[in-house]
Design a protein around this motif. Structure first.
Motif, short mmCIF file in Angstrom:
data_model
loop_
_atom_site.label_atom_id
_atom_site.label_comp_id
_atom_site.label_asym_id
_atom_site.label_seq_id
_atom_site.Cartn_x
_atom_site.Cartn_y
_atom_site.Cartn_z
N LYS A 1 0.83 -1.22 0.00
CA LYS A 1 0.00 0.00 0.00
C LYS A 1 0.86 1.26 0.00
O LYS A 1 0.54 2.24 -0.67
N ASN B 1 -8.44 0.43 8.46
CA ASN B 1 -7.33 0.15 9.38
C ASN B 1 -7.89 -0.63 10.56
O ASN B 1 -8.67 -0.10 11.35
N GLY B 2 -7.49 -1.90 10.63
CA GLY B 2 -8.07 -2.80 11.62
C GLY B 2 -7.67 -2.46 13.04
O GLY B 2 -8.48 -2.58 13.97
N SER B 3 -6.41 -2.05 13.24
CA SER B 3 -5.96 -1.84 14.62
C SER B 3 -6.67 -0.65 15.26
O SER B 3 -7.06 -0.73 16.43
N TYR C 1 -1.58 -6.25 16.73
CA TYR C 1 -2.41 -5.64 15.69
C TYR C 1 -1.77 -4.41 15.06
O TYR C 1 -2.15 -4.00 13.97
N GLU D 1 1.17 -1.81 13.50
CA GLU D 1 2.37 -1.85 12.67
C GLU D 1 3.59 -1.70 13.59
O GLU D 1 3.48 -1.20 14.71
N ASP E 1 -0.56 3.57 12.12
CA ASP E 1 -1.96 3.23 12.37
C ASP E 1 -2.69 4.38 13.07
O ASP E 1 -3.66 4.91 12.54
N ASP F 1 -1.56 4.98 7.54
CA ASP F 1 -1.91 3.76 6.81
C ASP F 1 -3.27 3.94 6.10
O ASP F 1 -3.41 3.62 4.92
N LYS G 1 -4.41 4.13 1.94
CA LYS G 1 -5.53 3.38 1.35
C LYS G 1 -6.57 4.34 0.74
O LYS G 1 -7.16 4.05 -0.30
N GLY H 1 -9.14 -7.32 7.09
CA GLY H 1 -8.29 -6.33 6.42
C GLY H 1 -6.82 -6.65 6.54
O GLY H 1 -5.99 -5.96 5.96
N ALA H 2 -6.50 -7.67 7.29
CA ALA H 2 -5.09 -8.03 7.49
C ALA H 2 -5.01 -9.50 7.89
O ALA H 2 -6.02 -10.19 7.98
N1 LIG Z 1 -1.83 -2.00 10.22
C1 LIG Z 1 -2.86 -2.34 9.29
C2 LIG Z 1 -2.58 -3.67 8.66
C3 LIG Z 1 -3.21 -3.82 7.34
O1 LIG Z 1 -3.04 -3.07 6.39
C4 LIG Z 1 -4.19 -2.38 10.04
O2 LIG Z 1 -4.21 -2.20 11.26
O3 LIG Z 1 -5.22 -2.54 9.38
#
Ligand SMILES: N[C@@H](CC=O)C(=O)O
Ligand code: NAI
Ligand code: NA
Length: 436
Positions: free
Chosen positions: A106, A160-162, A189, A191, A197, A202, A206, A306-307
């Protein structure tokens, strides 16, 4: 057994995602050949250290530290190293040699997508990056292909999942921001650099990718307005709940008309209030979702992981199968599309409704003062609620919901509120998203 032509697949990187891609390529060799009409022959895996421990056991003879040599003569190069260099140089070399390229990178696509797309188009090769946005969730291909005949008006993504995990814990379990962040970190979770994050970098990468594809326009990552979640407090989460909303970090790509009539796009990332009835409000934990609004199809939502190594490998394999099919069928890859050349508009042109939280002097006339300050700046209140927390210092908390206003007008309003004698503090300004 059918005899298939072999395609040489070079894999760059063997970390969380790369190792799973290698495993699936080897384990599903027969099935992938039947689906694509070509044998996907993994010819090598470029790594930094051949003897590094890995999650997956893979034949040692596949490993090499010479990535440059590996890409030469490959039909398809899968880049899963991450970072800008040497990934960019290797991908350019692969494309110039006519290979198709699949990447999950990304950061690279956000920073150099147009350059790489041009290089692919020059030779009719295909550049695919489904895994770069929202991991396993199919969103790039739906935007580029399934919705290619429609007019997309807005894309709202929890990408962003985290940060979604952190905000969700604060909302559902009453965690403080610090506790939620600690748990997210313990679960791995975040980076390696958590700033990517929590400060929204991030998600901004996207947002660039989504906006560029959705609106056929080059949207540089530097043009994405960005705010992270580090300032979000339990009091804001509580006020959101009280208002029937939830706070989510959203990546937004939207078609807009500026005040002077310019047709443009906005790409932005910030924590925003979203109504609890909106489908994005039901995206819990570390999951991702992308909500797409278009003229003909209406509202669509894409939801999932997402990850994760194996999950992201699914998206990479999908791109790999598509590249293999192109090799079998012949003809050029699907080129990038930036023909619309819309203006990328600054955040000041965006219109949303807002929730403003203030501490005010609990005196007669204060409400009237605030209402006239809002009106002077062209912002009108849709609701005003005074909290029960009158304190000894004679202050009270006001929560104001506004009608839609332009960001520039809101910024001026907030500045005026901060300067007013009636206001002791502006404690929160959040945008409301998801309404039409
Ligand atoms: N750090 C990112 C990992 C995926 O791209 C997230 O938290 O989503
Ligand atoms: N892990 C995930 O859930 C997701 C990852 N991605 C993207 O996928 C890509 C890969 O991510 P991960 O597998 O998580 O990373 P990772 O850090 O686990 O793996 C990267 C691998 O590449 C190797 N590598 C790095 N530079 C190299 C070089 N110069 N030469 C040879 N090998 C090199 C590293 O040694 C490591 O083994 C990144 O671009 C990431 O942003 C995208 C979506 C989700
Ligand atoms: Na995806």
């Amino acid at each position: 057994m059918t005899a298939y032509r072999d395609l040489r697949v070079a894999l760059l990187g063997c970390g969380s995602v790369g190792a799973q891609v290698a495993r699936l390529l080897l384990e599903q060799r027969e099935e992938l050949a039947a689906r694509t009409g070509a044998g996907l022959q993994l010819v090598g895996i470029a790594v930094r250290n051949i003897d590094a421990p890995r999650d997956v056991e893979l034949p040692r003879e596949l490993f090499t530290t010479d990535a440059e040599q590996l890409v030469l003569g490959a039909d398809i190069v899968v880049e899963l190293m991450g970072g800008i260099e040497p990934a960019r140089g290797l991908i350019l070399r692969a494309l110039e040699g006519g290979a198709d390229v699949v990447t999950a990178n990304k950061a690279l696509i956000a920073a150099h997508g147009p350059e790489l797309a041009d290089a692919a188009e020059q030779v009719g090769a295909q550049l695919s990056y489904e895994a770069a946005v929202a991991g396993a969730i199919p969103i790039i291909r739906p935007l580029r292909e399934s919705l290619a005949g429609d007019h997309i008006t807005r894309v709202l993504g929890i990408v962003n999942g985290s940060t979604n995990y952190i905000l969700d814990r604060m909302d559902r379990f009453g965690d403080s921001a610090e506790d939620a962040m600690r748990v997210a970190s313990e679960l791995g979770y975040l980076e390696a650099d958590p700033t990517l994050d929590v400060e929204g970098y991030d998600a901004a990468q996207k947002a660039t990718i989504l906006a560029s594809i959705a609106f056929h326009t080059e949207v540089p990552v530097e043009a994405v307005y960005r705010e992270g979640i580090t300032g979000i407090t339990s009091a804001q989460i509580e006020a959101a709940r009280h208002a029937g909303s939830v706070i989510k970090l959203l990546a937004i790509a939207e078609r807009l008309t500026a005040a002077d009539g310019t047709e443009g796009v906005s790409a932005r990332v910030y924590p925003a209030l979203i109504d609890r009835d909106h489908p994005l409000a039901a995206v819990h934990g570390g999951k991702n979702a992308v909500f797409v609004e278009s003229e003909a199809a209406g509202e669509l939502m894409f939801y999932g992981a997402g990850a994760g190594g194996i999950e992201t490998a699914s998206a990479v394999l999908g791109d790999l199968v598509s590249a293999a099919r192109r090799h079998v069928a012949g003809g050029p890859g699907i080129p990038g599309s930036a023909h619309a050349e819309l203006t990328v508009l600054p955040i000041g042109e965006v219109s949303t409704a807002y929730q403003i939280m203030l501490t005010v002097r609990d005196q007669p006339g204060v409400l009237a003062t605030i209402a006239s300050l809002l009106a002077e700046h062209g912002v009108s209140a849709a609701s005003v609620e005074q909290s029960v927390t009158h304190d000894e210092e004679g202050t009270a908390t006001l929560v104001i919901g506004t009608h839609q206003a332009r960001e520039a007008e809101l910024a001026a309003t907030v500045e005026a509120l901060r300067g007013s004698d009636a206001v002791t503090a502006v404690t929160s300004v959040l945008r409301l998203e998801g309404n039409s």
